[in-house]
Design an enzyme around this catalytic site. Structure first.
Site, PDB file in Angstrom:
ATOM      1  N   GLU A 281      37.824  89.315  50.060  1.00  0.00           N
ATOM      2  CA  GLU A 281      38.287  90.631  50.248  1.00  0.00           C
ATOM      3  C   GLU A 281      39.770  90.972  50.303  1.00  0.00           C
ATOM      4  O   GLU A 281      40.391  91.729  49.770  1.00  0.00           O
ATOM      5  CB  GLU A 281      37.663  91.427  51.465  1.00  0.00           C
ATOM      6  CG  GLU A 281      36.205  91.573  51.331  1.00  0.00           C
ATOM      7  CD  GLU A 281      35.583  92.372  50.099  1.00  0.00           C
ATOM      8  OE1 GLU A 281      36.235  93.470  49.718  1.00  0.00           O
ATOM      9  OE2 GLU A 281      34.686  91.793  49.708  1.00  0.00           O
ATOM     10  N   TRP A 284      40.590  91.064  46.945  1.00  0.00           N
ATOM     11  CA  TRP A 284      40.734  92.371  46.194  1.00  0.00           C
ATOM     12  C   TRP A 284      42.024  93.259  46.628  1.00  0.00           C
ATOM     13  O   TRP A 284      42.550  93.891  45.643  1.00  0.00           O
ATOM     14  CB  TRP A 284      39.551  93.310  46.862  1.00  0.00           C
ATOM     15  CG  TRP A 284      38.283  92.954  46.062  1.00  0.00           C
ATOM     16  CD1 TRP A 284      37.231  92.166  46.330  1.00  0.00           C
ATOM     17  CD2 TRP A 284      37.737  93.643  44.734  1.00  0.00           C
ATOM     18  NE1 TRP A 284      36.261  92.469  45.437  1.00  0.00           N
ATOM     19  CE2 TRP A 284      36.829  93.188  44.372  1.00  0.00           C
ATOM     20  CE3 TRP A 284      38.617  94.569  44.058  1.00  0.00           C
ATOM     21  CZ2 TRP A 284      36.185  93.632  43.043  1.00  0.00           C
ATOM     22  CZ3 TRP A 284      37.933  94.753  42.726  1.00  0.00           C
ATOM     23  CH2 TRP A 284      36.761  94.438  42.358  1.00  0.00           C
ATOM     24  N   TRP A 312      36.849 118.285  35.461  1.00  0.00           N
ATOM     25  CA  TRP A 312      36.502 118.397  36.901  1.00  0.00           C
ATOM     26  C   TRP A 312      36.439 119.998  37.287  1.00  0.00           C
ATOM     27  O   TRP A 312      36.868 120.648  36.592  1.00  0.00           O
ATOM     28  CB  TRP A 312      37.845 117.966  37.425  1.00  0.00           C
ATOM     29  CG  TRP A 312      38.271 116.713  37.147  1.00  0.00           C
ATOM     30  CD1 TRP A 312      39.279 116.373  36.513  1.00  0.00           C
ATOM     31  CD2 TRP A 312      37.616 115.271  37.815  1.00  0.00           C
ATOM     32  NE1 TRP A 312      39.434 114.845  36.437  1.00  0.00           N
ATOM     33  CE2 TRP A 312      38.325 114.298  37.415  1.00  0.00           C
ATOM     34  CE3 TRP A 312      36.325 115.122  38.404  1.00  0.00           C
ATOM     35  CZ2 TRP A 312      37.806 112.862  37.445  1.00  0.00           C
ATOM     36  CZ3 TRP A 312      36.128 114.045  38.520  1.00  0.00           C
ATOM     37  CH2 TRP A 312      36.913 112.840  38.073  1.00  0.00           C
ATOM     38  N   ASN A 347      34.633 100.467  54.895  1.00  0.00           N
ATOM     39  CA  ASN A 347      34.650 100.535  53.359  1.00  0.00           C
ATOM     40  C   ASN A 347      33.367 100.979  52.816  1.00  0.00           C
ATOM     41  O   ASN A 347      33.286 101.773  51.795  1.00  0.00           O
ATOM     42  CB  ASN A 347      34.794  98.923  53.110  1.00  0.00           C
ATOM     43  CG  ASN A 347      34.804  98.972  51.745  1.00  0.00           C
ATOM     44  OD1 ASN A 347      35.732  99.598  51.098  1.00  0.00           O
ATOM     45  ND2 ASN A 347      33.799  98.379  51.136  1.00  0.00           N
ATOM     46  N   TRP A 365      39.497 112.627  41.458  1.00  0.00           N
ATOM     47  CA  TRP A 365      39.850 111.484  42.549  1.00  0.00           C
ATOM     48  C   TRP A 365      41.167 111.560  43.145  1.00  0.00           C
ATOM     49  O   TRP A 365      41.322 111.185  44.172  1.00  0.00           O
ATOM     50  CB  TRP A 365      39.458 110.126  41.881  1.00  0.00           C
ATOM     51  CG  TRP A 365      40.158 109.745  40.603  1.00  0.00           C
ATOM     52  CD1 TRP A 365      40.174 110.015  39.162  1.00  0.00           C
ATOM     53  CD2 TRP A 365      41.759 109.146  40.430  1.00  0.00           C
ATOM     54  NE1 TRP A 365      41.029 109.486  38.475  1.00  0.00           N
ATOM     55  CE2 TRP A 365      42.056 108.862  39.400  1.00  0.00           C
ATOM     56  CE3 TRP A 365      42.562 108.752  41.776  1.00  0.00           C
ATOM     57  CZ2 TRP A 365      43.352 108.594  38.901  1.00  0.00           C
ATOM     58  CZ3 TRP A 365      43.627 108.171  41.203  1.00  0.00           C
ATOM     59  CH2 TRP A 365      44.196 107.957  40.107  1.00  0.00           C
ATOM     60  N   TRP A 388      40.098 104.112  44.626  1.00  0.00           N
ATOM     61  CA  TRP A 388      39.794 105.416  44.063  1.00  0.00           C
ATOM     62  C   TRP A 388      39.211 105.527  42.774  1.00  0.00           C
ATOM     63  O   TRP A 388      38.455 106.042  42.231  1.00  0.00           O
ATOM     64  CB  TRP A 388      40.501 106.637  44.510  1.00  0.00           C
ATOM     65  CG  TRP A 388      40.573 107.270  45.770  1.00  0.00           C
ATOM     66  CD1 TRP A 388      41.039 106.604  46.996  1.00  0.00           C
ATOM     67  CD2 TRP A 388      39.621 108.222  46.124  1.00  0.00           C
ATOM     68  NE1 TRP A 388      40.742 107.404  48.036  1.00  0.00           N
ATOM     69  CE2 TRP A 388      39.930 108.405  47.659  1.00  0.00           C
ATOM     70  CE3 TRP A 388      38.781 109.084  45.652  1.00  0.00           C
ATOM     71  CZ2 TRP A 388      39.056 109.301  48.422  1.00  0.00           C
ATOM     72  CZ3 TRP A 388      37.886 109.709  46.390  1.00  0.00           C
ATOM     73  CH2 TRP A 388      37.992 110.208  47.800  1.00  0.00           C
TER      74      TRP A 388
HETATM   75  P1  FAD Z   1      37.587  93.704  55.806  1.00  0.00           P
HETATM   76  O1  FAD Z   1      36.456  93.757  55.209  1.00  0.00           O
HETATM   77  O2  FAD Z   1      37.963  93.058  57.086  1.00  0.00           O
HETATM   78  O3  FAD Z   1      38.866  93.066  54.583  1.00  0.00           O
HETATM   79  C1  FAD Z   1      39.890  92.437  55.022  1.00  0.00           C
HETATM   80  C2  FAD Z   1      40.963  92.935  54.288  1.00  0.00           C
HETATM   81  O4  FAD Z   1      40.930  92.737  52.985  1.00  0.00           O
HETATM   82  C3  FAD Z   1      41.242  94.458  54.787  1.00  0.00           C
HETATM   83  O5  FAD Z   1      42.095  94.657  55.824  1.00  0.00           O
HETATM   84  C4  FAD Z   1      42.022  94.944  53.428  1.00  0.00           C
HETATM   85  O6  FAD Z   1      43.518  94.608  53.374  1.00  0.00           O
HETATM   86  C5  FAD Z   1      41.338  93.726  52.418  1.00  0.00           C
HETATM   87  N1  FAD Z   1      40.382  94.700  51.544  1.00  0.00           N
HETATM   88  C6  FAD Z   1      38.939  94.785  52.006  1.00  0.00           C
HETATM   89  N2  FAD Z   1      38.272  95.470  51.036  1.00  0.00           N
HETATM   90  C7  FAD Z   1      39.153  95.639  50.046  1.00  0.00           C
HETATM   91  C8  FAD Z   1      39.021  96.612  48.836  1.00  0.00           C
HETATM   92  N3  FAD Z   1      38.034  97.046  48.185  1.00  0.00           N
HETATM   93  N4  FAD Z   1      40.061  96.729  48.259  1.00  0.00           N
HETATM   94  C9  FAD Z   1      41.558  96.371  48.686  1.00  0.00           C
HETATM   95  N5  FAD Z   1      41.711  95.600  49.634  1.00  0.00           N
HETATM   96  C10 FAD Z   1      40.485  95.099  50.370  1.00  0.00           C
HETATM   97  N6  FAD Z   1      42.331  99.405  52.012  1.00  0.00           N
HETATM   98  C11 FAD Z   1      43.531  99.810  52.287  1.00  0.00           C
HETATM   99  O7  FAD Z   1      43.928  98.766  53.130  1.00  0.00           O
HETATM  100  N7  FAD Z   1      44.126 100.845  52.028  1.00  0.00           N
HETATM  101  C12 FAD Z   1      43.712 102.094  51.549  1.00  0.00           C
HETATM  102  O8  FAD Z   1      44.399 103.152  51.563  1.00  0.00           O
HETATM  103  C13 FAD Z   1      42.551 101.888  51.161  1.00  0.00           C
HETATM  104  N8  FAD Z   1      41.738 102.954  50.324  1.00  0.00           N
HETATM  105  C14 FAD Z   1      40.775 103.013  50.159  1.00  0.00           C
HETATM  106  C15 FAD Z   1      40.028 104.018  49.322  1.00  0.00           C
HETATM  107  C16 FAD Z   1      38.588 104.091  48.973  1.00  0.00           C
HETATM  108  C17 FAD Z   1      38.174 105.343  48.107  1.00  0.00           C
HETATM  109  C18 FAD Z   1      37.978 102.968  49.131  1.00  0.00           C
HETATM  110  C19 FAD Z   1      36.511 102.781  48.675  1.00  0.00           C
HETATM  111  C20 FAD Z   1      38.454 101.863  49.882  1.00  0.00           C
HETATM  112  C21 FAD Z   1      39.834 101.752  50.312  1.00  0.00           C
HETATM  113  N9  FAD Z   1      40.381 100.665  50.907  1.00  0.00           N
HETATM  114  C22 FAD Z   1      41.705 100.723  51.375  1.00  0.00           C
HETATM  115  C23 FAD Z   1      39.783  99.309  50.906  1.00  0.00           C
HETATM  116  C24 FAD Z   1      38.903  98.898  51.938  1.00  0.00           C
HETATM  117  O9  FAD Z   1      37.943 100.251  52.477  1.00  0.00           O
HETATM  118  C25 FAD Z   1      39.728  98.739  53.415  1.00  0.00           C
HETATM  119  O10 FAD Z   1      40.565  97.676  53.005  1.00  0.00           O
HETATM  120  C26 FAD Z   1      38.770  98.204  54.468  1.00  0.00           C
HETATM  121  O11 FAD Z   1      37.672  99.053  54.647  1.00  0.00           O
HETATM  122  C27 FAD Z   1      39.635  98.107  55.525  1.00  0.00           C
HETATM  123  O12 FAD Z   1      38.929  97.522  56.575  1.00  0.00           O
HETATM  124  P2  FAD Z   1      38.820  95.911  57.313  1.00  0.00           P
HETATM  125  O13 FAD Z   1      40.188  95.790  57.492  1.00  0.00           O
HETATM  126  O14 FAD Z   1      37.867  95.947  58.422  1.00  0.00           O
HETATM  127  O15 FAD Z   1      38.356  95.245  55.999  1.00  0.00           O
END
Ligand code: FAD
Length: 483
Positions: A281, A284, A312, A347, A365, A388
């Site tokens: 993650e 990602w 849209w 997430n 979006w 997005w």
């Molecule tokens: P964990 O699951 O603990 O993951 C650890 C770290 O990995 C996160 O803190 C984050 O930095 C990174 N990460 C995790 N999932 C993703 C992902 N899918 N894409 C990129 N990095 C990821 N994340 C943001 O940091 N900022 C945003 O503005 C953002 N907008 C989002 C918008 C949408 C529509 C979606 C579907 C996801 C978005 N995310 C965003 C990705 C993700 O949802 C969050 O990073 C995550 O929920 C943060 O929670 P966590 O720190 O507990 O994640």
């Protein structure tokens, strides 16, 4: 003018609000010269993507925490508002600084600005250096076999994992040489970063501790208490099984390199599967930065341009219902309210709510992207735009457009006992589990017993799921036919 040995080094803090594993700060301390740490509130940057409301709340507290940390080293943070280039020039004039160090950013407007500043200051004879504090790998260093940027996550991450050694994180300096004469600093409170009347962030401090210490504690708590559930449980919004490090990462209070190092040191107790999933993650996030760097218009433009023709609907009433958590679909409403009340959303629920806006409501979006940008404490241009576009199906390595999340079954599957919905949508908490994700199917007696009057105490669904699904698929088909 001070002599070069006593001339200060300016460390320009930006999205790296920490002392540990901060290469620009480390280099400044190593130079043996006095260090002037500065943060510039620059309303002109980054382009149109000015800090959102929730991120401003975080920034206030993060700067305050950074200043406390710097105080402990015998130094302190200078705050200035204004055009970054002009502020740096003023500070150089006021202090006789001979060097400016910073950690790199990857948004196109920030890159342009940084490169202009760098060449100008170098022409003036200053020592200007930039560093990587934000990523495991900088986007120009990973390429596929043809020498092009990766557009698909799995090979990208495989290549990073096999070829890149993130190295050992740098320790925080215990002392940072101070200046004899300090330039003035503006007052943090005068920047009005915190909301007033109404104070919509009043509950944020119950959930968050911005700052480097808070970030480190969050990582330790996660690895000790929750990470062992990560691979199987990261999709459960009712459980505290993800790290919640995202706002700390967005403000650079912790680096991905530190996260990798600490996660590796817990591998034995957390388990290989959970550790790898968690690190992927973080991968990602790296991938999103890779996309943003190579495709700088990602936040504003469909990566796949066939989506430019998407029909849209962009209905402002349904957009408002979505923003307010009043769609009549409990899992969607729970997510949107969690976002409003805490500045964060799980997430899995981000994916469900985003899919609902784009596909069920056929809203561009970019509307959702803007709303998240303003309301998320972890708003991050790379992650937000990549995610997005991933949900919309218009991005690189995106979910196919025809995969439309069913908000009823998603709620039933990922919040099986309804705890998440009951917490954020308390007006339907008394419904039995069977109807919790579809209150409109409960009969009048069940609704009455649960104290619900549909359309009054909780909305009727604003669209019918099956009809909305068909409508979205038809719209997508029209794209293909026109191609
Ligand atoms: P964990 O699951 O603990 O993951 C650890 C770290 O990995 C996160 O803190 C984050 O930095 C990174 N990460 C995790 N999932 C993703 C992902 N899918 N894409 C990129 N990095 C990821 N994340 C943001 O940091 N900022 C945003 O503005 C953002 N907008 C989002 C918008 C949408 C529509 C979606 C579907 C996801 C978005 N995310 C965003 C990705 C993700 O949802 C969050 O990073 C995550 O929920 C943060 O929670 P966590 O720190 O507990 O994640």
């Amino acid at each position: 003018m001070s002599s070069p040995r006593t001339a200060p080094v300016i460390v320009w803090f930006r999205q790296d609000l920490r002392l540990a594993d901060n290469p620009a700060l480390h280099a400044a301390v190593e130079s043996g010269r006095p260090v002037l740490p500065v943060f510039i509130l620059d309303a002109e940057t980054p382009g149109d993507w000015k800090l959102g409301g929730a991120a401003r709340w975080w920034l206030h507290h993060s700067l305050s925490a950074l200043n406390t940390r710097l105080d402990q080293t015998g130094n302190h943070l200078v705050l200035r508002a204004g055009n970054s280039h002009n502020v740096l020039k003023e500070l150089i004039k006021e202090t006789g600084a001979a060097a400016v160090y910073w950690n790199r950013r990857y948004e196109s407007s920030a890159r342009q600005r940084d490169s202009d500043i760098k060449s100008h200051l170098k022409e003036q004879g200053l020592d200007v250096q930039s560093f990587n504090a934000t990523l495991l790998v900088e986007p120009w260093t990973v390429k596929n076999k043809s020498g092009d940027p990766f557009r698909v996550f799995t090979p990208f991450w495989r290549s990073v994992r096999s070829e890149v050694d993130p190295g050992t994180p740098l320790k925080a300096p215990s002392q940072i040489q101070s200046l004899d004469k300090w330039p003035t600093s503006e007052e943090l409170d005068d920047w009005n970063l915190l909301p007033r009347n109404p104070d919509w962030a009043k509950d944020f401090p119950d959930v968050w501790t911005p700052g480097e210490d808070g970030a480190r504690q969050r990582l330790t708590d996660f690895l000790e208490d929750d990470a062992a559930h990560y691979a199987g449980g990261r999709d459960r919004p009712d459980k505290p099984w993800t790290s919640r490090l995202s706002p700390h990462l967005a403000f650079g209070e912790i680096s991905p390199r530190q996260i990798v190092a600490v996660a590796e040191s817990h591998r034995e107790t957390v388990g290989d599967k959970n550790t790898e999933k968690f690190l992927s993650e973080i991968g990602w996030r790296e991938f999103s930065y890779n996309l943003l760097y190579h495709f700088p218009n990602f936040p504003e433009q469909n990566y796949q341009d066939k989506f430019d023709r998407f029909p849209w609907l962009n209905n402002s009433d349904t957009l408002l219902a979505w923003q307010r958590g009043q769609t009549g679909y409990p899992i969607v409403d729970a997510g949107m309210r969690q976002l409003w009340q805490t500045g964060w959303m799980h997430n899995r629920v981000r994916m469900i709510t985003a899919s609902f806006l784009i596909k069920h409501l056929m809203t561009d979006w970019r509307e959702g992207e803007r709303w998240f940008w303003d309301t998320l404490v972890d708003a991050d241009l790379a992650n937000n735009s990549a995610s997005w576009q991933w949900v919309a199906g218009s991005g690189a390595d995106a979910a196919p457009y025809f995969r439309i999340f069913n908000p009823i079954t998603q709620g039933e599957k990922f919040d099986p006992n309804g705890e998440y919905i009951r917490k954020w949508v308390p007006e339907i908490a008394q419904l039995p589990n069977k109807f919790l994700n579809k209150p409109w199917e409960a009969g009048p007696i069940v609704l009455k017993d649960a104290g619900i009057e549909l359309g009054q105490t909780y909305p009727e669904p604003i669209v019918d799921h099956s009809a909305a699904r068909e409508r979205a698929l038809d719209a997508f088909k029209s794209l293909k036919e026109a191609a």
